[in-house]
Design an enzyme around this catalytic site. Sequence first.
Site, PDB file in Angstrom:
ATOM      1  N   ASN A 209       0.843  -1.195   0.000  1.00  0.00           N
ATOM      2  CA  ASN A 209       0.000   0.000   0.000  1.00  0.00           C
ATOM      3  C   ASN A 209       0.879   1.245   0.000  1.00  0.00           C
ATOM      4  O   ASN A 209       2.111   1.150   0.018  1.00  0.00           O
ATOM      5  CB  ASN A 209      -0.985  -0.015   1.177  1.00  0.00           C
ATOM      6  CG  ASN A 209      -0.286  -0.053   2.523  1.00  0.00           C
ATOM      7  OD1 ASN A 209       0.525   0.801   2.833  1.00  0.00           O
ATOM      8  ND2 ASN A 209      -0.605  -1.072   3.326  1.00  0.00           N
ATOM      9  N   LYS A 289       9.348 -16.788 -10.328  1.00  0.00           N
ATOM     10  CA  LYS A 289       8.589 -15.692 -10.915  1.00  0.00           C
ATOM     11  C   LYS A 289       7.475 -16.225 -11.815  1.00  0.00           C
ATOM     12  O   LYS A 289       7.706 -17.076 -12.682  1.00  0.00           O
ATOM     13  CB  LYS A 289       9.518 -14.795 -11.738  1.00  0.00           C
ATOM     14  CG  LYS A 289       8.797 -13.634 -12.403  1.00  0.00           C
ATOM     15  CD  LYS A 289       9.757 -12.818 -13.253  1.00  0.00           C
ATOM     16  CE  LYS A 289       9.000 -11.718 -13.999  1.00  0.00           C
ATOM     17  NZ  LYS A 289       9.904 -10.945 -14.883  1.00  0.00           N
ATOM     18  N   ASP A 307      -5.329  -9.941  12.529  1.00  0.00           N
ATOM     19  CA  ASP A 307      -5.715  -8.619  13.034  1.00  0.00           C
ATOM     20  C   ASP A 307      -4.930  -8.370  14.320  1.00  0.00           C
ATOM     21  O   ASP A 307      -5.233  -8.949  15.370  1.00  0.00           O
ATOM     22  CB  ASP A 307      -7.219  -8.565  13.293  1.00  0.00           C
ATOM     23  CG  ASP A 307      -7.713  -7.152  13.595  1.00  0.00           C
ATOM     24  OD1 ASP A 307      -7.018  -6.445  14.354  1.00  0.00           O
ATOM     25  OD2 ASP A 307      -8.760  -6.771  13.073  1.00  0.00           O
ATOM     26  N   ILE A 308      -3.928  -7.532  14.251  1.00  0.00           N
ATOM     27  CA  ILE A 308      -3.016  -7.329  15.379  1.00  0.00           C
ATOM     28  C   ILE A 308      -3.734  -6.722  16.572  1.00  0.00           C
ATOM     29  O   ILE A 308      -3.609  -7.193  17.716  1.00  0.00           O
ATOM     30  CB  ILE A 308      -1.823  -6.452  14.956  1.00  0.00           C
ATOM     31  CG1 ILE A 308      -1.048  -7.130  13.818  1.00  0.00           C
ATOM     32  CG2 ILE A 308      -0.895  -6.188  16.140  1.00  0.00           C
ATOM     33  CD1 ILE A 308       0.051  -6.277  13.218  1.00  0.00           C
ATOM     34  N   PHE A 324      -5.643   3.266  14.442  1.00  0.00           N
ATOM     35  CA  PHE A 324      -5.756   4.269  13.382  1.00  0.00           C
ATOM     36  C   PHE A 324      -6.791   3.774  12.377  1.00  0.00           C
ATOM     37  O   PHE A 324      -6.875   2.575  12.104  1.00  0.00           O
ATOM     38  CB  PHE A 324      -4.417   4.489  12.677  1.00  0.00           C
ATOM     39  CG  PHE A 324      -3.595   5.607  13.257  1.00  0.00           C
ATOM     40  CD1 PHE A 324      -3.372   6.773  12.534  1.00  0.00           C
ATOM     41  CD2 PHE A 324      -3.054   5.500  14.521  1.00  0.00           C
ATOM     42  CE1 PHE A 324      -2.621   7.804  13.061  1.00  0.00           C
ATOM     43  CE2 PHE A 324      -2.293   6.523  15.064  1.00  0.00           C
ATOM     44  CZ  PHE A 324      -2.082   7.681  14.329  1.00  0.00           C
ATOM     45  N   LYS A 338     -14.936   0.604  14.413  1.00  0.00           N
ATOM     46  CA  LYS A 338     -13.670  -0.089  14.682  1.00  0.00           C
ATOM     47  C   LYS A 338     -13.282   0.034  16.153  1.00  0.00           C
ATOM     48  O   LYS A 338     -12.782  -0.927  16.753  1.00  0.00           O
ATOM     49  CB  LYS A 338     -12.574   0.501  13.780  1.00  0.00           C
ATOM     50  CG  LYS A 338     -11.246  -0.229  13.829  1.00  0.00           C
ATOM     51  CD  LYS A 338     -10.277   0.370  12.802  1.00  0.00           C
ATOM     52  CE  LYS A 338      -8.935  -0.342  12.794  1.00  0.00           C
ATOM     53  NZ  LYS A 338      -8.006   0.241  11.791  1.00  0.00           N
ATOM     54  N   LYS A 342     -13.191  -3.644  18.020  1.00  0.00           N
ATOM     55  CA  LYS A 342     -11.885  -4.183  18.401  1.00  0.00           C
ATOM     56  C   LYS A 342     -11.535  -3.928  19.863  1.00  0.00           C
ATOM     57  O   LYS A 342     -10.454  -4.309  20.323  1.00  0.00           O
ATOM     58  CB  LYS A 342     -10.791  -3.597  17.496  1.00  0.00           C
ATOM     59  CG  LYS A 342     -10.959  -4.005  16.036  1.00  0.00           C
ATOM     60  CD  LYS A 342      -9.753  -3.648  15.213  1.00  0.00           C
ATOM     61  CE  LYS A 342      -9.914  -4.101  13.765  1.00  0.00           C
ATOM     62  NZ  LYS A 342      -8.713  -3.872  12.952  1.00  0.00           N
TER      63      LYS A 342
END
Length: 401
Positions: A209, A289, A307-308, A324, A338, A342
């Site tokens: 990302n 590859k 999911d930490i 975040f 969230k 969580k």
Amino acid sequence: MSLAQRRILLGVSGGIAAYKSCELVRRLRDLDAEVRVVMTESATHFVGPATFQALSGQSVRTSLWDEQAEAAMGHIELARWAERILIAPASADVIARLAHGHADDLLSTLCLASAAPLYLAPAMNQQMWAHAAVQANLATLRARGVQVLGPAAGEQACGDVGSGRMLEPHELRDALLASFGDGALARLNVVVSAGPTFEDIDPVRFIGNRSSGKMGFAVAAAAAQAGARVTLVAGPVSLAAPAGIARRIDVRSAAQMQAAVLDACAQADIYIAAAAVGDYRPAEVAERKLKKQAGADMVLKLAENPDILASLSAQPTHPFLVGFAAETHEVANYARGKLQRKGLDMIAANRVGEGMGFETADNALTLYWADGEVELPRTDKAALARQLIAHVAERYKTARA
């Protein structure tokens, strides 16, 4: 911020970055620190002692053989006087002599004779910085408890580009300020994760990302400035470790980040999850590859990443958790969802896209917790991180009261 009556001994060794140390003295004096300067002979070829004397208001020592000063064992007096010793710039030569315990000039003698914590701000050519001998000497010094601040990466006086630039004066000032542990997070262990994660498709390609890691690194720096002992878990980024952090752990994938964060959080008081962790990874990683096949589409099967935050929240005891939420729309709804889903203590939400969030020098955040929220208007990420840390410290103390 104040360093009132704090006693800082600044060692200046030979290198063009010595000019930055003049600004460092001024910034330390602005916080009311007492500063005394010791220069190596090489350093005097770049900046004259009179400059440092004018800025510090104290005489500058350059020689172990100053008869007037040494009549009263001046080098021992200086060694006992200092609360912190910072060598900036720290040349490759000074680093080598300290690593091998030399005491052949005033600065190296002081370092051996003093019980004060020693900090080094390296400054040298990028190739020299990368040399195995320099890195081995630094490893030796780190093992003895010496704190190494920087270096940063960028253009160098010799024309090269790379790691080796001395940190800026304000960064070194902030590291010294944090070392006295007088901030809002003094004596707390804080873990910060930052940057992206990369998930390999084959030996050449990966899924990633656009996170640069700048916001997370700014948060780590702000936490250190607030007096915390900071562990930074960093995804694949090209950023120098912030001044003052205790430990940096570099990872690549979400699974590696989870393992590093869980291990670090075993002793943490606060965890700030500023990393942009990938939600998915390729279900299988090709050993070779993958070749393009004309006229054929490629279908890539993805598996969900761990999911930490959720794994930490599920533990019977866990740190104060700050998440975040980077969203393109309905930021408030997604962030609050969230936060609740969580089991977080606080969440920092921001809109991304169209010049906001990723790959920018500034940002804006809205902080949410169970019974409140606050807007942090758009500003540069360093300033924003300091505001965030102030609110985290306040909420942490309220939650633990």
